[in-house]
Scaffold this motif. Structure first.
Motif, PDB file in Angstrom:
ATOM      1  N   ALA A   2       0.829  -1.203   0.000  1.00  0.00           N
ATOM      2  CA  ALA A   2       0.000   0.000   0.000  1.00  0.00           C
ATOM      3  C   ALA A   2       0.866   1.258   0.000  1.00  0.00           C
ATOM      4  CB  ALA A   2      -0.935  -0.009   1.206  1.00  0.00           C
ATOM      5  N   LYS A   3       1.925   1.245   0.784  1.00  0.00           N
ATOM      6  CA  LYS A   3       2.832   2.391   0.817  1.00  0.00           C
ATOM      7  C   LYS A   3       3.480   2.612  -0.549  1.00  0.00           C
ATOM      8  CE  LYS A   3       4.033   2.086   5.742  1.00  0.00           C
ATOM      9  NZ  LYS A   3       5.105   1.773   6.709  1.00  0.00           N
ATOM     10  N   GLY A  20      -6.476   1.422   2.022  1.00  0.00           N
ATOM     11  CA  GLY A  20      -6.987   0.591   3.098  1.00  0.00           C
ATOM     12  C   GLY A  20      -6.495  -0.827   2.944  1.00  0.00           C
ATOM     13  N   VAL A  21      -6.082  -1.426   4.035  1.00  0.00           N
ATOM     14  CA  VAL A  21      -5.608  -2.811   4.035  1.00  0.00           C
ATOM     15  C   VAL A  21      -6.503  -3.595   4.985  1.00  0.00           C
ATOM     16  CG1 VAL A  21      -3.660  -4.361   4.462  1.00  0.00           C
ATOM     17  CG2 VAL A  21      -3.249  -2.027   3.619  1.00  0.00           C
ATOM     18  N   ALA A  22      -7.114  -4.673   4.490  1.00  0.00           N
ATOM     19  CA  ALA A  22      -8.065  -5.425   5.300  1.00  0.00           C
ATOM     20  C   ALA A  22      -8.223  -6.828   4.726  1.00  0.00           C
ATOM     21  CB  ALA A  22      -9.410  -4.704   5.339  1.00  0.00           C
ATOM     22  N   ALA A  28     -11.653  -3.284   3.069  1.00  0.00           N
ATOM     23  CA  ALA A  28     -10.588  -2.432   2.538  1.00  0.00           C
ATOM     24  C   ALA A  28     -11.156  -1.113   2.009  1.00  0.00           C
ATOM     25  CB  ALA A  28      -9.828  -3.160   1.434  1.00  0.00           C
ATOM     26  N   ALA A  31     -11.731   1.006   5.001  1.00  0.00           N
ATOM     27  CA  ALA A  31     -10.433   1.420   5.531  1.00  0.00           C
ATOM     28  C   ALA A  31      -9.805   2.517   4.685  1.00  0.00           C
ATOM     29  CB  ALA A  31      -9.495   0.213   5.611  1.00  0.00           C
ATOM     30  N   SER A  32     -10.010   2.450   3.360  1.00  0.00           N
ATOM     31  CA  SER A  32      -9.417   3.455   2.476  1.00  0.00           C
ATOM     32  C   SER A  32     -10.056   4.822   2.677  1.00  0.00           C
ATOM     33  CB  SER A  32      -9.552   3.028   1.015  1.00  0.00           C
ATOM     34  OG  SER A  32     -10.903   3.072   0.594  1.00  0.00           O
ATOM     35  N   LEU A  40      -3.271   6.006   5.387  1.00  0.00           N
ATOM     36  CA  LEU A  40      -3.201   4.555   5.266  1.00  0.00           C
ATOM     37  C   LEU A  40      -3.765   3.958   6.547  1.00  0.00           C
ATOM     38  CD1 LEU A  40      -2.230   1.853   4.055  1.00  0.00           C
ATOM     39  CD2 LEU A  40       0.039   2.355   4.985  1.00  0.00           C
ATOM     40  N   PHE A  41      -4.761   3.078   6.397  1.00  0.00           N
ATOM     41  CA  PHE A  41      -5.399   2.488   7.569  1.00  0.00           C
ATOM     42  C   PHE A  41      -5.486   0.972   7.390  1.00  0.00           C
ATOM     43  CE2 PHE A  41      -9.067   1.380  10.293  1.00  0.00           C
ATOM     44  CZ  PHE A  41      -8.626   1.934  11.481  1.00  0.00           C
ATOM     45  N   VAL A  42      -5.159   0.248   8.453  1.00  0.00           N
ATOM     46  CA  VAL A  42      -5.129  -1.215   8.412  1.00  0.00           C
ATOM     47  C   VAL A  42      -6.153  -1.787   9.393  1.00  0.00           C
ATOM     48  CG1 VAL A  42      -3.711  -3.273   8.742  1.00  0.00           C
ATOM     49  CG2 VAL A  42      -2.691  -1.195   7.783  1.00  0.00           C
ATOM     50  N   GLN A  44      -6.853  -5.330  11.014  1.00  0.00           N
ATOM     51  CA  GLN A  44      -6.372  -6.697  11.202  1.00  0.00           C
ATOM     52  C   GLN A  44      -7.568  -7.648  11.349  1.00  0.00           C
ATOM     53  OE1 GLN A  44      -3.336  -7.620  10.926  1.00  0.00           O
ATOM     54  NE2 GLN A  44      -2.044  -5.832  11.351  1.00  0.00           N
TER      55      GLN A  44
END
Length: 236
Positions: A2-3, A20-22, A28, A31-32, A40-42, A44
């Motif tokens: 993502a980065k 967004g990472v999911a 996702a 999250a985005s 940037l949001f994750v 878990q």
């Protein structure tokens, strides 16, 4: 990853981007949106339920202002409120969309991520702030037909089918389409076909609608044209 994507967008286009990472596509997407315009949001896997249940219901993609207002009338204000409802109750109120809401409130989404695919349809939709009869949809249909036509000019293949999509006040979706051997050659022709398709809607004149859409499909050559994942249609 993502980065890296965000850095490449900044370097190549001089634009900010949120990521967004999911565990799945639905999460996702939320999250985005969480740290826009440049974050940037994750989420878990073990955080999914705690994250979802307190969210306002409007955070679910597809829940617009009209749907959110209807849910509020039913006492549904958060994703947790949906989570507490039986699937049969949700289906009674929202039809097939109710089953989808049931899954999303539990963080379940089986839709695959497809970064490269052949474009099957170009479409545009309007969701109305207030439900309207079909007789008041002409201006929307004309504008959507123009938008779809402009978008289709980037596509070298002609579309043989014009599609009219309607969603009733009761959340029932119906479509009407016309397929010809020769693709429409102008925006005016697409518009004319879309408006004529309204004549094939057999519901009473007093029926109210919450959404109208116009689409082009059945392209002449279904051979490999790779679609940009950033533009598979237009929605308003």
């Amino acid at each position: 990853m993502a980065k890296t994507i965000r850095r490449q967008i900044r370097e190549e286009l001089n634009l900010t981007a949120s990521a967004g990472v999911a565990p799945n596509k639905f999460l996702a997407k939320i999250a985005s949106d969480w740290k826009k315009p440049d974050g940037l949001f994750v989420i878990q896997p073990h955080e999914v339920q705690a994250f979802l249940l307190s969210l306002p219901i409007g955070r679910i993609p597809g829940v617009g202002k009209v749907t959110e207002a209807r849910m509020t009338e039913l006492g549904v204000k958060t994703v947790g409120d949906v989570h507490a409802m039986e699937i049969a109750t949700l289906e009674a109120y929202f039809g097939r969309w109710g089953a989808r809401l049931y899954e999303l409130s539990r963080g379940i989404d089986h839709n695959p991520v497809m970064p490269n695919r052949v474009r099957k349809q170009i479409s545009a939709e309007d969701t109305f702030p207030d439900d309207v009869p079909l007789a008041e949809c002409d201006a929307h249909i004309r504008r959507l037909a123009e938008k779809v036509w402009i978008a289709s000019r980037e596509n070298v293949r002609g579309a043989k089918t014009v599609v009219l999509k309607l969603k009733t006040k009761e959340f029932n979706t119906l479509t009407r389409s016309l397929t010809s051997q020769i693709p429409p050659a102008s925006c005016e022709e697409v518009t004319s076909i879309a408006l004529r398709l309204c004549e094939r809607v057999a519901l009473p004149p007093q029926q109210l609608y919450r959404l109208v859409g116009v689409g082009l499909s059945n392209f002449q050559d279904e051979m490999m044209e790779v679609e940009s994942p950033l533009f598979s249609g237009i929605e308003e």
